[in-house]
Design a protein around this motif. Structure first.
Motif, mmCIF file in Angstrom:
data_model
loop_
_atom_site.group_PDB
_atom_site.id
_atom_site.type_symbol
_atom_site.label_atom_id
_atom_site.label_comp_id
_atom_site.label_asym_id
_atom_site.label_seq_id
_atom_site.Cartn_x
_atom_site.Cartn_y
_atom_site.Cartn_z
ATOM 1 N N VAL A 1 -7.007 -7.447 6.598
ATOM 2 C CA VAL A 1 -8.195 -6.705 6.174
ATOM 3 C C VAL A 1 -9.114 -6.373 7.351
ATOM 4 O O VAL A 1 -9.681 -5.283 7.414
ATOM 5 C CB VAL A 1 -8.966 -7.481 5.082
ATOM 6 N N GLY A 2 -9.244 -7.283 8.302
ATOM 7 C CA GLY A 2 -10.108 -7.057 9.452
ATOM 8 C C GLY A 2 -9.715 -5.835 10.272
ATOM 9 O O GLY A 2 -10.529 -5.290 11.025
ATOM 10 N N GLU B 1 -11.461 -1.943 10.184
ATOM 11 C CA GLU B 1 -12.496 -1.459 11.098
ATOM 12 C C GLU B 1 -11.871 -0.601 12.209
ATOM 13 O O GLU B 1 -12.421 0.420 12.604
ATOM 14 C CB GLU B 1 -13.254 -2.642 11.699
ATOM 15 N N ARG B 2 -10.692 -1.018 12.690
ATOM 16 C CA ARG B 2 -9.991 -0.230 13.713
ATOM 17 C C ARG B 2 -9.531 1.111 13.150
ATOM 18 O O ARG B 2 -9.548 2.130 13.852
ATOM 19 C CB ARG B 2 -8.806 -1.010 14.269
ATOM 20 N N VAL B 3 -9.116 1.120 11.896
ATOM 21 C CA VAL B 3 -8.709 2.375 11.244
ATOM 22 C C VAL B 3 -9.910 3.307 11.164
ATOM 23 O O VAL B 3 -9.813 4.501 11.461
ATOM 24 C CB VAL B 3 -8.105 2.112 9.843
ATOM 25 N N ASN B 4 -11.060 2.755 10.790
ATOM 26 C CA ASN B 4 -12.296 3.527 10.706
ATOM 27 C C ASN B 4 -12.624 4.164 12.063
ATOM 28 O O ASN B 4 -12.930 5.355 12.147
ATOM 29 C CB ASN B 4 -13.424 2.598 10.246
ATOM 30 N N ASN C 1 -4.100 -0.570 0.513
ATOM 31 C CA ASN C 1 -2.983 -0.773 -0.417
ATOM 32 C C ASN C 1 -1.798 -1.416 0.288
ATOM 33 O O ASN C 1 -1.151 -2.315 -0.260
ATOM 34 C CB ASN C 1 -2.564 0.545 -1.058
ATOM 35 N N VAL C 2 -1.494 -0.966 1.504
ATOM 36 C CA VAL C 2 -0.390 -1.562 2.261
ATOM 37 C C VAL C 2 -0.725 -3.019 2.588
ATOM 38 O O VAL C 2 0.098 -3.913 2.390
ATOM 39 C CB VAL C 2 -0.095 -0.757 3.552
ATOM 40 N N ILE C 3 -1.931 -3.262 3.062
ATOM 41 C CA ILE C 3 -2.333 -4.625 3.430
ATOM 42 C C ILE C 3 -2.219 -5.578 2.237
ATOM 43 O O ILE C 3 -1.682 -6.680 2.356
ATOM 44 C CB ILE C 3 -3.769 -4.641 3.999
ATOM 45 N N PHE C 4 -2.706 -5.149 1.082
ATOM 46 C CA PHE C 4 -2.749 -6.039 -0.081
ATOM 47 C C PHE C 4 -1.450 -6.137 -0.876
ATOM 48 O O PHE C 4 -1.190 -7.168 -1.494
ATOM 49 C CB PHE C 4 -3.880 -5.621 -1.031
#
Length: 135
Positions: A11-12, A15-18, A48-51
């Motif tokens: 999840v962290g 922020e990099r995606v943003n 969705n991929v992360i979770f």
């Protein structure tokens, strides 16, 4: 223009995606509304991929590639998680009270309404979600 980012399924990393989307927006001179919409789309799909793509505790890489010819901006999200085609999910009904709605479906509904074209394919053990937006 072509850029890519590789992140962990944590999840962290959102922020990099943003930041990645903001850099692209600045480079292409996109207006703030479009940039915010693109950020929402990427956050929704990467989340969705992360979770859901991997068993809990399994650490894998997610790749996001952005490419633009000046008229269209294309994002390709790829992962090696379990096969899932979000484009086949029935659209959520936005008129239903969120408290009464089943979980899931709203994200892809939002993505389909922001992007001009969303396609999925499974290739060589990877999920490839391609999202295109005219700019």
């Amino acid at each position: 223009m072509k850029k890519e980012i590789k992140i962990k399924n944590e999840v962290g990393e959102l922020e990099r995606v943003n930041q990645f989307v903001e850099e692209i927006g600045a480079e292409l001179g996109l207006d703030m509304e479009l940039q915010m919409n693109l950020n929402l789309v990427m956050e929704e799909m990467v989340s969705n991929v992360i979770f859901y793509a991997y068993p809990e505790g399994k650490h894998e890489e997610i790749e996001l590639v952005a490419e633009s010819d000046g008229k269209e901006l294309t994002f390709v999200l790829s992962d090696k998680g379990k096969e899932f085609d979000p484009t086949m999910k029935e659209d959520a009904d936005p008129n239903i009270n969120p408290m009464d709605r089943d979980i899931g479906g709203m994200g892809i509904y939002i993505v389909k309404n922001i992007m001009n074209k969303v396609t999925y394919q499974r290739l060589e053990g990877k999920n490839l979600l391609t999202m295109k937006k005219e700019i």
